[in-house]
Every structure is written in C-alpha cells, then in structure tokens.
Design a protein around this motif. Sequence first.
Motif: not given
Length: 370
Positions: A26, A43, A93, A122, A124
Amino acid sequence: MDAFGLPVLSSGPRALDAASLGLTARGDARGQGLFDRFGRSHTYLRISIIEKCNLRCRYCMPEEGVPLLPKGDLLSFEEIERLAALFVRLGVRKIRLTGGEPLVRRGVDDLVARIGRLKPYGLQRLAMTSNALLLRQHLPALRAGGLDAVNLSLDTLRPDRFREITLRDGCEETIAAIRAAATAGFDSVKVNAVVMAGVNDDELVDLARAFALDEPIEVRYIEYMPFEGNHWGERLRMFPAEAIRARLEEQLSLETIGLEETARIYRAREKNGRAFRGRIGIISSMTEPFCATCNRIRLTADGHFRWCLLDEGEIDLRAPMRAGAGDAELTQLIEDGLRAKKPGHAPAEELVALHQGAGHFGRSMIRIGG
Ligand code: SAM
C-alpha cells in the motif's frame, strides 16, 4: 523497471499474484491520480465488464439493439485484472464495475474477488452499478469478494411502466433486491433513476419515499443524457435538474448538503417534519455539468480507454496488450488519452448533432458502460 520507475510486467500467461501485477505494498502506487492538462486528478475508474444486458432500456440502448461483440473482443478476467492493477499503481483509488449488466457476466463473483484483492495495494473502494435483477443470488459472494457499494438502477415503481421503459418484466424483483441490498452490509446503497419528461417525472417523490424514508438508501435522480440511438429530445425528453428539485419540493423539504462527486446531495423531510433516513441526490450532467471536478476515467468491455463519458475519444489498450505491450507502453497510451480530455463536455444539442452526423460511429450508453 520501466521509464516511470514501475516494475514491468511480463506479457505472457502467468499466475496473477500481486508481484506479477507489479504490486508491492500500500502506498507504493506512483500516483496521486492521473493528471490531465487542466490539473484534474483521475482516481476513479469505471470498468465495463460486458456489453450485454438483460434489460432493453429505451434511454440506454438503440431500438435495433447493439451488435454482439465478436468473440474474443471482450477482455478476459486476467486482462481486466492486469489493467485494473496498472490503474491502481497509477493512482486510481476507486473502481466501479458496470456494463451492460455486470451480473450477466459469467463468473462475476470471481472477478469481484480478484479486483477486491487490489485493496492492500492502493485500491480503497470497489463498487458496482447494476439493474439488480440478478442481484439477490450474488449478494453473499459480492460482499465476501470485497464489494463495498452498489448503485442500483430503477426508474419507476410501477410494473407496467417498468415494462414500457425497459421492454422487460422485473419491477418487483428489482425492488426486492434493492431492499435486500440495504441489509447486506454494503457501506453504501444508492438507487439511480433516469428522469424523463412525461415518462416518470410524476414518480419522483414516490421513489424517494419508497427507499429513502425508512432505509439509509440514497435516491438519485439523473438527467437524461443523449447517446447514440436514444432519441434524446425527440421520443424521450429530458426533465432538467431544476424541475426535479421543484417537483420534489412540492411535497418534501430539501436541505442542501453539497456536491459529492457528480451529485448534488440533499437531506429530505416530509412537510410534517419527519426526516428521511437516506439522502436525495440530483445528477445534472446536462444543465449544470460538473466537469471541472471530474475525476473519472473508463475502460470499455472491449478494452478501450475513455476519458469522458460524453466525448467519443478513446484509445485501444486491448490490441497493444495482446501484442505484448509492457506496462510502460500502456501507461503512455493512457496518458496520451488523458491529454486529449477537454475542460468540459459539449452541450446536449451539440452531442445530439454529433450522434446524427453522417457516417458517424459512436457508442451507445450500453456500449460505454454508464
Ligand atoms: N445495467 C446496469 C444498470 O442498469 O445500472 C449498469 C449499466 S447502465 C448503462 C448504468 C447507469 O446508466 C444506469 O443507472 C442507467 O440508468 C444510466 N443511464 C443509461 N442511459 C442513460 C442516459 N441516456 N442518461 C442518463 N443515464 C443513463
């Protein structure tokens, strides 16, 4: 290592473990997101995993249908996983799986779990947009695979209207699946309704009450957007955000929370003061666009990178990937594409004219992945 300092992936068949995807730990991801010429950081990646759908929504799909994707054009799970991992290394993300109808793709639970495994590296948030028709049977596996959130599409509570809009049955099942999703442990469940004048604009308050009054479900109203073959402004007309708001306020009190990604969010109350548990969202892509804060990029089911839902520009990643391109080369293509992203999308009428242009070959919404 390649020119970007990224570990280069081999291109032949291999076990898809983290190391083979170039993933280490991460925070190792290079990016704060992929930047365009206007400083917008991207993202959020939306991946269409199939073009096929089990509904035929008139606002999404041309009447004559869409040609079946030639066998072999659809990205394999390994290819999706490889590109998803690359995008995560470049700063993505949040990933949303969409379609077509993502739950129609065989093995979708496995694909969710594969992408869910990018979380320690990475990623999320993993989400899905679905029409919910097949959702109930998949709920346990999707949750176990790491799916955090679902956006479920439903434009009407009336079975006869549902059939008119989608050309299929399934209203009751969709409603039941939305309710089941609300108690399945997702951290977010949203209902997406595309609002069309004279089609379902009289049901806006009913939809809000059905899902957001007693459950923590966000009900979102989406302005009808023009795509190839969807008769925007002719047979089906947009009901603008301002009118959506006014229609809701005839019976409810709305308190603005603010803009979250693409939606203007409101807290709602009945006029007698009773508060809704869920929130209301209005997505005004046409009349009040939010391009200045756009953080979205897309991957089509046939492996094309797109930087704007409402721009025909796209770059093929599948052919180079199958020809053995390494990650540096794919990264270059992605960055080249992103450089073509405009500050904002064209106004609706211009988009319609573009779609009607002689010899123009565009993608309908179902082929882009909403
Ligand atoms: N089949 C899935 C579903 O129904 O949610 C995923 C794909 S669908 C293309 C994704 C979202 O795009 C749905 O919420 C749908 O209502 C929305 N959509 C499709 N065509 C649209 C249009 N012309 N304008 C606005 N939203 C649209």
